[in-house]
Design a protein around this motif. Structure first.
Motif, mmCIF file in Angstrom:
data_model
loop_
_atom_site.group_PDB
_atom_site.id
_atom_site.type_symbol
_atom_site.label_atom_id
_atom_site.label_comp_id
_atom_site.label_asym_id
_atom_site.label_seq_id
_atom_site.Cartn_x
_atom_site.Cartn_y
_atom_site.Cartn_z
ATOM 1 N N MET A 1 0.822 -1.209 0.000
ATOM 2 C CA MET A 1 0.000 0.000 0.000
ATOM 3 C C MET A 1 0.856 1.258 0.000
ATOM 4 O O MET A 1 0.348 2.367 -0.210
ATOM 5 C CB MET A 1 -0.923 -0.006 1.230
ATOM 6 C CG MET A 1 -1.963 -1.110 1.229
ATOM 7 S SD MET A 1 -2.907 -1.182 2.787
ATOM 8 C CE MET A 1 -3.845 0.348 2.676
ATOM 9 N N ASP A 2 2.150 1.079 0.272
ATOM 10 C CA ASP A 2 3.102 2.197 0.322
ATOM 11 C C ASP A 2 2.650 3.257 1.320
ATOM 12 O O ASP A 2 2.609 4.459 1.017
ATOM 13 C CB ASP A 2 3.271 2.824 -1.075
ATOM 14 C CG ASP A 2 4.499 3.744 -1.149
ATOM 15 O OD1 ASP A 2 5.412 3.561 -0.325
ATOM 16 O OD2 ASP A 2 4.504 4.659 -2.001
ATOM 17 N N LYS B 1 -6.120 -4.823 5.354
ATOM 18 C CA LYS B 1 -6.003 -3.687 4.430
ATOM 19 C C LYS B 1 -6.984 -2.582 4.807
ATOM 20 O O LYS B 1 -6.629 -1.393 4.834
ATOM 21 C CB LYS B 1 -6.262 -4.146 2.998
ATOM 22 C CG LYS B 1 -6.042 -3.042 1.971
ATOM 23 C CD LYS B 1 -6.207 -3.566 0.555
ATOM 24 C CE LYS B 1 -5.974 -2.454 -0.461
ATOM 25 N NZ LYS B 1 -6.135 -2.946 -1.852
ATOM 26 N N ALA B 2 -8.231 -2.970 5.121
ATOM 27 C CA ALA B 2 -9.236 -1.980 5.506
ATOM 28 C C ALA B 2 -8.836 -1.270 6.802
ATOM 29 O O ALA B 2 -9.039 -0.054 6.947
ATOM 30 C CB ALA B 2 -10.593 -2.660 5.679
ATOM 31 N N SER B 3 -8.257 -2.001 7.732
ATOM 32 C CA SER B 3 -7.822 -1.416 9.004
ATOM 33 C C SER B 3 -6.703 -0.409 8.780
ATOM 34 O O SER B 3 -6.683 0.663 9.408
ATOM 35 C CB SER B 3 -7.342 -2.510 9.962
ATOM 36 O OG SER B 3 -8.388 -3.393 10.293
ATOM 37 N N ILE B 4 -5.781 -0.749 7.904
ATOM 38 C CA ILE B 4 -4.672 0.166 7.609
ATOM 39 C C ILE B 4 -5.191 1.422 6.915
ATOM 40 O O ILE B 4 -4.756 2.541 7.220
ATOM 41 C CB ILE B 4 -3.607 -0.546 6.740
ATOM 42 C CG1 ILE B 4 -2.924 -1.643 7.565
ATOM 43 C CG2 ILE B 4 -2.570 0.458 6.229
ATOM 44 C CD1 ILE B 4 -2.032 -2.558 6.755
ATOM 45 N N GLU B 5 -6.125 1.243 5.993
ATOM 46 C CA GLU B 5 -6.718 2.403 5.305
ATOM 47 C C GLU B 5 -7.410 3.322 6.313
ATOM 48 O O GLU B 5 -7.273 4.553 6.237
ATOM 49 C CB GLU B 5 -7.722 1.928 4.251
ATOM 50 C CG GLU B 5 -7.072 1.298 3.032
ATOM 51 C CD GLU B 5 -8.088 0.700 2.071
ATOM 52 O OE1 GLU B 5 -9.253 0.506 2.484
ATOM 53 O OE2 GLU B 5 -7.718 0.421 0.917
ATOM 54 N N ALA B 6 -8.155 2.748 7.249
ATOM 55 C CA ALA B 6 -8.848 3.545 8.269
ATOM 56 C C ALA B 6 -7.843 4.251 9.173
ATOM 57 O O ALA B 6 -8.030 5.417 9.548
ATOM 58 C CB ALA B 6 -9.762 2.638 9.095
ATOM 59 N N TYR B 7 -6.779 3.559 9.527
ATOM 60 C CA TYR B 7 -5.722 4.131 10.373
ATOM 61 C C TYR B 7 -5.065 5.320 9.683
ATOM 62 O O TYR B 7 -4.916 6.398 10.272
ATOM 63 C CB TYR B 7 -4.684 3.053 10.683
ATOM 64 C CG TYR B 7 -3.411 3.572 11.311
ATOM 65 C CD1 TYR B 7 -3.311 3.759 12.691
ATOM 66 C CD2 TYR B 7 -2.307 3.883 10.518
ATOM 67 C CE1 TYR B 7 -2.139 4.249 13.258
ATOM 68 C CE2 TYR B 7 -1.135 4.367 11.081
ATOM 69 C CZ TYR B 7 -1.057 4.551 12.447
ATOM 70 O OH TYR B 7 0.099 5.029 13.014
ATOM 71 N N VAL B 8 -4.680 5.135 8.432
ATOM 72 C CA VAL B 8 -4.018 6.203 7.672
ATOM 73 C C VAL B 8 -4.950 7.397 7.506
ATOM 74 O O VAL B 8 -4.537 8.549 7.651
ATOM 75 C CB VAL B 8 -3.562 5.686 6.288
ATOM 76 C CG1 VAL B 8 -3.065 6.838 5.419
ATOM 77 C CG2 VAL B 8 -2.473 4.636 6.443
ATOM 78 N N SER B 9 -6.231 7.112 7.233
ATOM 79 C CA SER B 9 -7.220 8.184 7.067
ATOM 80 C C SER B 9 -7.348 9.000 8.348
ATOM 81 O O SER B 9 -7.408 10.249 8.313
ATOM 82 C CB SER B 9 -8.577 7.578 6.688
ATOM 83 O OG SER B 9 -9.561 8.586 6.611
ATOM 84 N N GLU B 10 -7.387 8.304 9.484
ATOM 85 C CA GLU B 10 -7.531 8.995 10.768
ATOM 86 C C GLU B 10 -6.299 9.821 11.090
ATOM 87 O O GLU B 10 -6.398 10.944 11.593
ATOM 88 C CB GLU B 10 -7.780 7.975 11.881
ATOM 89 C CG GLU B 10 -8.069 8.611 13.229
ATOM 90 C CD GLU B 10 -8.552 7.611 14.255
ATOM 91 O OE1 GLU B 10 -8.038 7.659 15.389
ATOM 92 O OE2 GLU B 10 -9.423 6.791 13.923
ATOM 93 N N ILE B 11 -5.129 9.276 10.799
ATOM 94 C CA ILE B 11 -3.877 10.002 11.042
ATOM 95 C C ILE B 11 -3.825 11.263 10.190
ATOM 96 O O ILE B 11 -3.453 12.348 10.671
ATOM 97 C CB ILE B 11 -2.658 9.105 10.736
ATOM 98 C CG1 ILE B 11 -2.571 7.951 11.741
ATOM 99 C CG2 ILE B 11 -1.363 9.925 10.758
ATOM 100 C CD1 ILE B 11 -2.337 8.358 13.174
ATOM 101 N N ASN B 12 -4.197 11.131 8.917
ATOM 102 C CA ASN B 12 -4.184 12.286 8.011
ATOM 103 C C ASN B 12 -5.184 13.352 8.452
ATOM 104 O O ASN B 12 -4.914 14.546 8.394
ATOM 105 C CB ASN B 12 -4.505 11.839 6.582
ATOM 106 C CG ASN B 12 -3.374 11.028 5.970
ATOM 107 O OD1 ASN B 12 -2.235 11.130 6.424
ATOM 108 N ND2 ASN B 12 -3.683 10.243 4.955
ATOM 109 N N GLU B 13 -6.349 12.887 8.903
ATOM 110 C CA GLU B 13 -7.388 13.817 9.359
ATOM 111 C C GLU B 13 -6.929 14.590 10.590
ATOM 112 O O GLU B 13 -7.145 15.809 10.718
ATOM 113 C CB GLU B 13 -8.664 13.044 9.670
ATOM 114 C CG GLU B 13 -9.854 13.922 9.996
ATOM 115 C CD GLU B 13 -11.120 13.128 10.235
ATOM 116 O OE1 GLU B 13 -11.936 13.548 11.073
ATOM 117 O OE2 GLU B 13 -11.290 12.071 9.570
ATOM 118 N N ALA B 14 -6.271 13.860 11.503
ATOM 119 C CA ALA B 14 -5.753 14.497 12.725
ATOM 120 C C ALA B 14 -4.673 15.519 12.389
ATOM 121 O O ALA B 14 -4.589 16.583 12.984
ATOM 122 C CB ALA B 14 -5.200 13.430 13.676
#
Length: 203
Positions: free
Chosen positions: A131-132, A183-196
């Motif tokens: 996913m890079d 994969k879905a968990s990582i996507e959610a994690y990255v999204s939350e980090i970016n949002e924060a």
């Protein structure tokens, strides 16, 4: 023959003897006296290699399963590693049920947890690389622990309830769930980090 080779040979002999006895009675009912008598060795030999019967049983599982998994290239072919562990469990169903009767689910889970943790940990690393994305180690460790524990519990449930295991079906189910949900968990994690991060920058 070197001392190390002799020691390994003796350990394997004691392990084989223990497995034969476990086909006849619960692990908790087996005594060291029975093991050394059946193996035709003395107690001193047993205690030289193992402190207890549980340690001998743990060594048996590590020798037959854990070390094999560790020698596989799990990062490239985690399906092969999962297949091996499940086939090992199926092949040794009687032995593991014997241990389950003596140790209970939590006790036996400890023996399989490390196997599955290592498989899932490397799978998480592979997915993150594909996913890079940048993911903190504590979150990757959290995912590996959560899924390793869930898989270990599920497999123990199958053989402890005397269910017939369709090995390939179980492997496919595990692959589907792991591949998609990690994969879905990582996507959610990255999204939350970016949002924060964006919220912090907007202050």
């Amino acid at each position: 023959m070197k001392n190390e080779e002799i020691s390994i040979k003796t350990k394997k002999h004691l392990s084989k003897t223990l497995k034969k006895l476990m086909l006849k009675k619960p692990l908790s009912k087996i005594t060291i006296s029975e093991i050394v008598r059946s193996a035709d060795v003395n107690r001193k030999t047993f205690y030289y290699h193992f402190e207890s019967i549980n340690e001998l049983f743990k060594w048996t599982l590590e020798e037959e399963a854990v070390h094999v998994v560790k020698n596989l290239d799990v990062k490239k072919d985690y399906k092969k590693a999962i297949e091996f562990v499940i086939e090992y469990i199926e092949t040794n169903n009687d032995i593991l049920n014997c241990a389950y009767d003596s140790m209970g689910q939590e006790g036996l889970k400890e023996f399989f947890y490390d196997d599955f943790y290592e498989i899932v940990e490397k799978l998480v690393e592979t997915i993150v690389e594909e996913m890079d994305e940048v993911v903190e180690n504590d979150f990757k460790d959290f995912l590996a622990k959560m899924y390793a524990g869930a898989i270990a519990n599920m497999i123990i449930d199958y053989f402890s309830e005397k269910k017939n295991i369709d090995t390939q079906k179980i492997v496919n189910y595990i692959m589907i769930v792991l591949g998609s949900s990690i994969k879905a968990s990582i996507e959610a994690y990255v999204s939350e980090i970016n949002e924060a991060y964006e919220k912090t920058m907007s202050l």
